[in-house]
Design a protein around this motif. Structure first.
Motif, PDB file in Angstrom:
ATOM      1  N   PRO A 137      54.564  43.066  29.761  1.00 55.53           N
ATOM      2  CA  PRO A 137      54.508  42.969  31.460  1.00 55.53           C
ATOM      3  C   PRO A 137      55.157  44.087  32.217  1.00 55.53           C
ATOM      4  CG  PRO A 137      55.034  40.961  30.136  1.00 55.53           C
ATOM      5  CD  PRO A 137      54.921  42.081  29.282  1.00 55.53           C
ATOM      6  N   ALA A 170      60.219  41.138  32.468  1.00 53.25           N
ATOM      7  CA  ALA A 170      59.344  40.590  33.117  1.00 53.25           C
ATOM      8  C   ALA A 170      58.482  39.602  32.080  1.00 53.25           C
ATOM      9  CB  ALA A 170      58.187  41.825  33.739  1.00 53.25           C
ATOM     10  N   GLU A 171      57.827  38.772  33.004  1.00 48.06           N
ATOM     11  CA  GLU A 171      57.009  37.679  32.116  1.00 48.06           C
ATOM     12  C   GLU A 171      55.881  37.270  33.145  1.00 48.06           C
ATOM     13  OE1 GLU A 171      58.818  34.014  31.173  1.00 48.06           O
ATOM     14  OE2 GLU A 171      59.771  33.935  33.152  1.00 48.06           O
ATOM     15  N   GLN A 172      54.700  37.073  32.533  1.00 52.54           N
ATOM     16  CA  GLN A 172      53.694  36.662  33.420  1.00 52.54           C
ATOM     17  C   GLN A 172      53.800  34.983  33.487  1.00 52.54           C
ATOM     18  OE1 GLN A 172      49.590  37.924  31.884  1.00 52.54           O
ATOM     19  NE2 GLN A 172      48.528  36.998  33.410  1.00 52.54           N
ATOM     20  N   TYR A 185      53.577  37.738  38.270  1.00 54.53           N
ATOM     21  CA  TYR A 185      54.647  38.005  37.329  1.00 54.53           C
ATOM     22  C   TYR A 185      56.051  37.942  37.883  1.00 54.53           C
ATOM     23  CZ  TYR A 185      51.310  40.823  34.665  1.00 54.53           C
ATOM     24  OH  TYR A 185      50.116  40.883  33.888  1.00 54.53           O
TER      25      TYR A 185
END
Length: 252
Positions: free
Chosen positions: A40, A147-149, A155
């Protein structure tokens, strides 16, 4: 106009400081592998590079307590052309054509409505010069540490202002600007952000909140659209424009 200059500097910085990229480290060149969904951070960094690879329209807002700045601008990073209108917090307009910046405000001191500023005459660390420097900006994107979806193209994560400053160009003076923001933050290493990436891999929205020590939350929101659409910026009429004075350059 002189009393409005600090607000104008902040307003102009919004459109580039939060999302600019350093062309020397761009990850979208032909030799760099594309980021995957499993990365990400790479998706967001490359996505911002893609967003700023050509013309676009930006909308931005910055809120700090009761104060709010709202801007809309058409940008051509390659041609170094920019046209911004909005409230900072008073009505303002700014144009950039190469190294010539033109600023107009609703507050007049009896002179002509437009001030022309030669950016090459500004000191390297000038905040106004930083604001118009497209290529060397890294902003908060340069400091993303996680970061992450969280949905389709959405995000969220954390950015580190100290890392963002390290990634920024020292020559443009933007590093000093980010370091100043870091000093205001309660925890400069943990600035939460949210971003949206479209089907073409471009960042179309970015928002982040800096919890400051004394000013409350500083909330910045940016939206990008109109990718590839024509951007035409013309100089104001000569009869309505005056050259910045030596006193103005000293302030800027």
């Amino acid at each position: 106009m002189r009393r409005l200059i600090p607000a104008l500097v902040v307003a102009l910085a919004v459109l580039v400081a939060g999302c600019g990229t350093d062309s020397s480290r761009s990850t979208t060149n032909a030799s760099a592998p594309a980021a995957t969904a499993a990365d990400p951070v790479g998706v967001l960094r490359q996505g911002m590079d893609r967003s700023l690879s050509g013309t676009l329209t930006m909308e931005a807002s910055v809120k700090a307590g009761p104060t709010s700045i709202k801007l809309r601008g058409q940008v051509d990073p390659v041609a170094r052309a920019l046209h911004i209108t909005g409230n900072a917090p008073e009505p303002m307009e700014a144009r950039l054509i190469g190294d010539a910046a033109y600023i107009k405000s609703g507050t007049q001191d009896g002179g002509k409505p437009w001030m022309k500023i030669d950016l090459t005459k500004l000191r390297p660390g000038s905040s106004l010069r930083q604001s118009f420097d497209f290529k060397s900006q890294t902003g908060v994107v340069g400091g993303i540490v996680s970061a992450e979806q969280v949905g389709d193209g959405r995000y969220r994560g954390i950015t580190d202002l100290e890392k963002a400053a390290q990634a920024a160009s020292a020559e443009s003076g933007m590093r000093d600007g980010i370091e100043s923001s870091a000093k205001l933050a309660k925890d400069p290493k943990a600035i939460p952000f949210e971003a949206t990436v479209d089907a073409d891999g471009r960042v179309t929205a970015l928002s982040y909140t800096i919890a400051t020590k004394n000013l409350g939350d500083l909330v910045t929101e940016l939206r990008m659209s109109g990718f590839g659409e024509p951007v035409s910026v013309t100089a104001p009429p000569a009869g309505q424009t005056e050259e910045a004075s030596e006193e103005a350059y000293a302030i800027l």
